[in-house]
Enzyme design. Structure first.
Site, PDB file in Angstrom:
ATOM      1  N   GLY A 316       0.691  -1.282   0.110  1.00 53.88           N
ATOM      2  CA  GLY A 316      -0.036  -0.118  -0.120  1.00 53.88           C
ATOM      3  C   GLY A 316       0.839   1.379   0.002  1.00 53.88           C
ATOM      4  O   GLY A 316       2.024   1.127  -0.603  1.00 53.88           O
ATOM      5  N   SER A 317       0.518   2.111   0.696  1.00 53.57           N
ATOM      6  CA  SER A 317       1.107   3.426   0.832  1.00 53.57           C
ATOM      7  C   SER A 317       2.678   3.437   1.058  1.00 53.57           C
ATOM      8  O   SER A 317       3.324   4.685   1.016  1.00 53.57           O
ATOM      9  CB  SER A 317       0.231   4.485   1.443  1.00 53.57           C
ATOM     10  OG  SER A 317      -0.935   4.789   0.819  1.00 53.57           O
ATOM     11  N   THR A 318       3.059   2.644   2.074  1.00 51.69           N
ATOM     12  CA  THR A 318       4.359   2.668   2.457  1.00 51.69           C
ATOM     13  C   THR A 318       5.291   2.370   1.206  1.00 51.69           C
ATOM     14  O   THR A 318       6.498   2.779   1.388  1.00 51.69           O
ATOM     15  CB  THR A 318       4.590   1.296   3.295  1.00 51.69           C
ATOM     16  OG1 THR A 318       4.164   0.332   2.702  1.00 51.69           O
ATOM     17  CG2 THR A 318       3.995   1.589   4.672  1.00 51.69           C
ATOM     18  N   GLN A 319       4.702   1.836   0.243  1.00 47.26           N
ATOM     19  CA  GLN A 319       5.617   1.877  -1.131  1.00 47.26           C
ATOM     20  C   GLN A 319       5.769   3.132  -1.776  1.00 47.26           C
ATOM     21  O   GLN A 319       6.700   3.351  -2.418  1.00 47.26           O
ATOM     22  CB  GLN A 319       4.675   1.167  -1.969  1.00 47.26           C
ATOM     23  CG  GLN A 319       5.152   0.827  -3.514  1.00 47.26           C
ATOM     24  CD  GLN A 319       6.114  -0.428  -3.606  1.00 47.26           C
ATOM     25  OE1 GLN A 319       6.579  -0.765  -2.505  1.00 47.26           O
ATOM     26  NE2 GLN A 319       6.344  -1.104  -4.648  1.00 47.26           N
ATOM     27  N   LYS A 320       5.050   4.310  -1.440  1.00 48.73           N
ATOM     28  CA  LYS A 320       5.168   5.490  -2.039  1.00 48.73           C
ATOM     29  C   LYS A 320       6.492   6.225  -1.796  1.00 48.73           C
ATOM     30  O   LYS A 320       7.126   6.636  -2.555  1.00 48.73           O
ATOM     31  CB  LYS A 320       3.883   6.433  -1.631  1.00 48.73           C
ATOM     32  CG  LYS A 320       2.544   6.095  -2.266  1.00 48.73           C
ATOM     33  CD  LYS A 320       1.604   6.697  -1.620  1.00 48.73           C
ATOM     34  CE  LYS A 320       0.126   6.229  -1.999  1.00 48.73           C
ATOM     35  NZ  LYS A 320      -1.043   6.895  -1.272  1.00 48.73           N
TER      36      LYS A 320
END
Lengths: 612, 148
Positions: A316-320
């Site tokens: 999820g957003s931790t990938q950003k």
């Protein structure tokens, strides 16, 4: 001198002729020779031809070789706290033949030495077993059957005090885990025979098990050892001790927080990883639900899994943060690059939206990260293209084994280069369509915290042999994958994602320290169909102190109920673990604390805390 | 050469009128030989008895030592077992989860926000005055980096 005898004179009769039975003597001699020959032949047969066999039989009758099991090595945490050790226990066994009447070869009938039902009734309360099941075991064929294993020595001695016929005991080692469930999924456990079956007990079995020895003793026919008889000892070599990188205090906090957050949100599970920046040392690795290896048979086997390395999830957003790092490293953007960000964007026929509705905003990369904007991150990714994004994520460790070498570890998934569709780039950029383990994600963030140098995580600091000295494990492999400038910029952006305006990670703040990190909220894919379920994975990964990062903490909560945002569910858990870890490692605050006077005033004004 | 040969009388060199007859000395020789034989036999018996006694004594001593060694091995094993048990006990008592649970039972509460006080000495380890703290009266007194 006598003259010649005259004829007719009286002469004594001649002595009777002696008849020598030459033939008889010869026959007797031949018989004797044959007997002597037979004797010599038998002697040669026994002494020469079959000599070795007879000698071996004699040795077997009087000599007995006893195997001396090696003492299995202990497992310590990094400070020397015992996580696993071996103690003496006992196995209680029986000779079922003692409970059956037998007939000797000469036909003599030997009655049974005892009644198996009575013996079972006497043993059952001591061994905590069903008397009927015990009696059935005593009725088996053969001469040896285990009744109970790994029982306390005191229990076994109580059994022997009963002086029951056909019942015996022998000492055997038992693995003990004195801290109960602490680091249970990491340490693992052994089987009843002492072989490692799970976790580090299995992967480092060759180090821990040592080498068995032998004791050759001469014994009398009754079985009693002859004190002055032959005795040959080959001592057992104990296994080496294993010193882990885990810190028991941090591990305890990680496990407690994982259990608390899992229970609070009625989640399927929760996982926490604590990494030391620079060394790659895993200071804590906890999963809930967990188990007690001392009583593992009573729990669910699914709890044995070390979810931090065996379970994949879409980040999820931790990938950003990783997408932004790749973009910055490629030079496609700078920290000052701004984007016109709408709240929805259609790519390849699929519309991507931000969580919150907003108009078209002019946001920098920092704003995009702080607000965790899906659309903004996709715009960043479009600047670098599919190939560069994929290569950059691979370099950061995504879809690659971390190198930890833990049993059952999986590598994660990133679509192959020829399998990228129009929607793959935006999907992967925001943490969908790709998967990783929590340890893999923490390692990627540790790379950012370590000035762009990726260090292979490790769980074993070294081994301790017979000399008592720590033999350090080889240093972890290091590889630069980002420039230190890029890493520093991303860290600052991560700081803004915690304490900046509109940041989603505000609840991850730790008093006294500057923290950088990123929230993650991802829908869980359906198990047996395409698409996504209505369950979520909430996560948070962060570093502290931000000015000189020392620790990385990653938290993942599987399917929380009620709340599901990473900023609401995982960030507070992160803050608790990070705070305790910073204190446990004696890491100095980085200047964001208040003065003593302010602290005293606030403490005086605050309501008195109460015991939970 | 045997001992008997040594005491055997030598034959006379020639006729000797005043000397006793040849039968006399030959009669005295068996008596001497018998005594020597007896002495030798006694010596051999004594030597044999001594050797036998020595062997038995040595064997008994070895058996006694073996029994002692077994006993000491058992004591060492028991001590090792006790040590292993104590190690487990200590580890159980040190378990952070147990300590936390016990502390909560005793009414203790977790510290809401632990703080570090970073102490800085007015002089460095090499004895040189710290230029950032010029006005400290006692140079060895630690001062707090936090604002007072």
């Amino acid at each position: 001198m006598r003259g010649p005898r005259r004829r007719g004179a009286s002469t004594p009769p001649p002595p009777p002729a002696v008849v020598v039975p030459v033939r008889r003597i010869r026959s007797a001699f031949a018989v004797v020779l044959v007997l002597i020959g037979l004797t010599v032949a038998q002697l040669v047969q026994v002494q020469v031809v079959d000599g070795a066999e007879h000698a071996a039989r004699g040795e077997r009758q009087r000599l007995r070789t006893v195997e001396l099991p090696a003492v299995r090595g202990r497992i310590y945490d990094r400070e020397g706290a015992v996580l696993a050790t071996s103690v003496d226990a006992a196995a209680v066994h029986a000779d079922p033949a003692a409970f059956r009447p037998t007939t000797r070869p000469d036909g003599t009938r030997v009655p049974a030495a005892g009644d198996r039902r009575e013996v079972a009734r006497a043993l059952a309360p001591l061994l905590d077993l069903d008397p009927v099941a015990l009696a059935d075991r005593l009725d088996r064929d053969g001469r040896f059957v285990y009744l109970a294993r790994q029982v306390d020595l005191a229990t076994a001695e109580a059994v022997m005090d009963l002086r029951l016929p056909g019942i015996g005991m022998h000492v055997e080692p038992r693995r003990a885990y004195p801290s109960g469930g602490t680091a249970a999924q990491v340490v693992g456990f052994t089987g009843i025979d002492g072989a490692g079956l799970q976790g580090l007990e299995a992967s480092h079995d060759h180090v821990l098990r040592g080498r068995s020895g032998t004791l050759l003793v001469e014994h009398a026919p009754g079985g009693l050892a002859i004190a002055s008889g032959e005795r040959e000892l080959v001592p057992a070599e104990p296994g080496a001790d294993l010193v882990l990188t885990l810190d028991r205090e941090i591990q305890h906090v990680a496990e407690r927080v994982a259990a608390d957050v899992s229970a609070r949100y009625d989640a399927l599970g929760a996982t926490v990883v604590v990494l030391e920046v620079g060394t790659g040392d895993v200071l804590g690795m906890a999963s809930a639900p967990t188990f007690d290896p001392n009583a593992r048979r009573t729990g669910d086997a699914a709890a044995w899994r070390n979810r931090a390395v065996t379970d994949l999830f879409e980040p999820g957003s931790t990938q950003k943060a990783l997408t932004v790092a790749v973009a910055l490293e490629s030079g496609a953007i700078t920290p000052a690059t701004a984007f016109d960000v709408p709240d929805r964007l259609t790519v390849g026929g699929h519309t991507f939206t931000d969580v919150s509705r907003h108009g078209v905003e002019r946001w920098t990369v920092g704003d995009v990260l702080a607000r965790s904007s899906n659309v903004g991150t996709i715009l960043v990714a479009e600047r670098i293209g599919e190939e560069a994004l994929r290569e950059g994520l691979l370099a950061l460790g995504q879809a690659r084994p971390t190198g930890l070498g833990f049993p059952g570890e999986v590598a994660g998934h990133l679509p192959a280069a020829d399998a990228w569709w129009a929607t793959t780039l935006p999907t992967v950029a925001i943490g969908y369509g790709t998967s990783t383990t929590l340890l893999g994600l923490a390692t990627s963030y540790a790379t950012l915290a370590n000035d762009g140098v990726r260090v292979t995580p490790r769980l074993v600091r070294g081994t301790v042999g017979l000399d008592g000295r720590l033999e350090p494990a080889p240093p972890a492999a290091a590889e630069r994958v980002l420039s230190d400038r890029t890493a520093g910029v991303v860290l600052e952006l991560l700081g803004a994602a915690v304490d900046g305006p509109g940041a989603t990670g505000g609840l991850a703040a730790v008093p006294g320290y500057r923290v950088g990190g990123k929230t993650g909220t991802a829908r869980k894919p359906l198990v047996d169909a395409a698409g996504y379920s209505d369950q979520y994975v909430a996560s948070f990964v962060g570093v502290a102190p931000l000015d000189d990062p020392r620790l990385v903490v990653a938290v993942m909560v599987d399917a929380p109920q009620g709340a599901y945002y990473g900023g609401a569910v995982a960030a507070p858990a992160f803050a608790e673990v990070m705070h305790a870890s910073l204190l446990a490692r004696r890491i100095v605050p980085d200047g964001s604390g208040r003065s003593l006077d302010e602290l005293v005033r606030s403490a005086a004004a605050a309501p008195a805390p109460t015991a939970p | 050469m045997s001992a008997l040969a040594v005491v055997r009388p030598r034959p006379a060199a020639g006729p000797d009128v005043g000397a006793p007859s040849a039968r006399g000395p030959r009669a005295a020789a068996p008596a001497a030989t018998g005594r020597v034989r007896l002495a030798v036999a006694v010596s051999v018996l004594a030597l044999g008895a001594g050797a036998l006694f020595g062997a038995v004594a040595l064997n008994a001593s070895a058996a006694q030592a073996a029994v002692t060694a077994r006993r000491l091995e058992g004591e060492v094993r028991a001590a090792e077992r006790h040590h292993a048990d104590l190690l487990v006990d200590v580890a159980e008592l040190e378990d952070p989860a147990r300590i936390r649970a016990r502390a909560l039972e005793l009414g203790m509460i977790p510290a809401p926000a632990a703080r570090h006080l970073v102490l800085r000495r007015a002089i460095a380890a090499d004895g040189a005055p710290d230029p950032v703290l010029p006005g400290v009266a006692d140079p060895l007194k630690p001062v707090l980096t936090q604002e007072r």
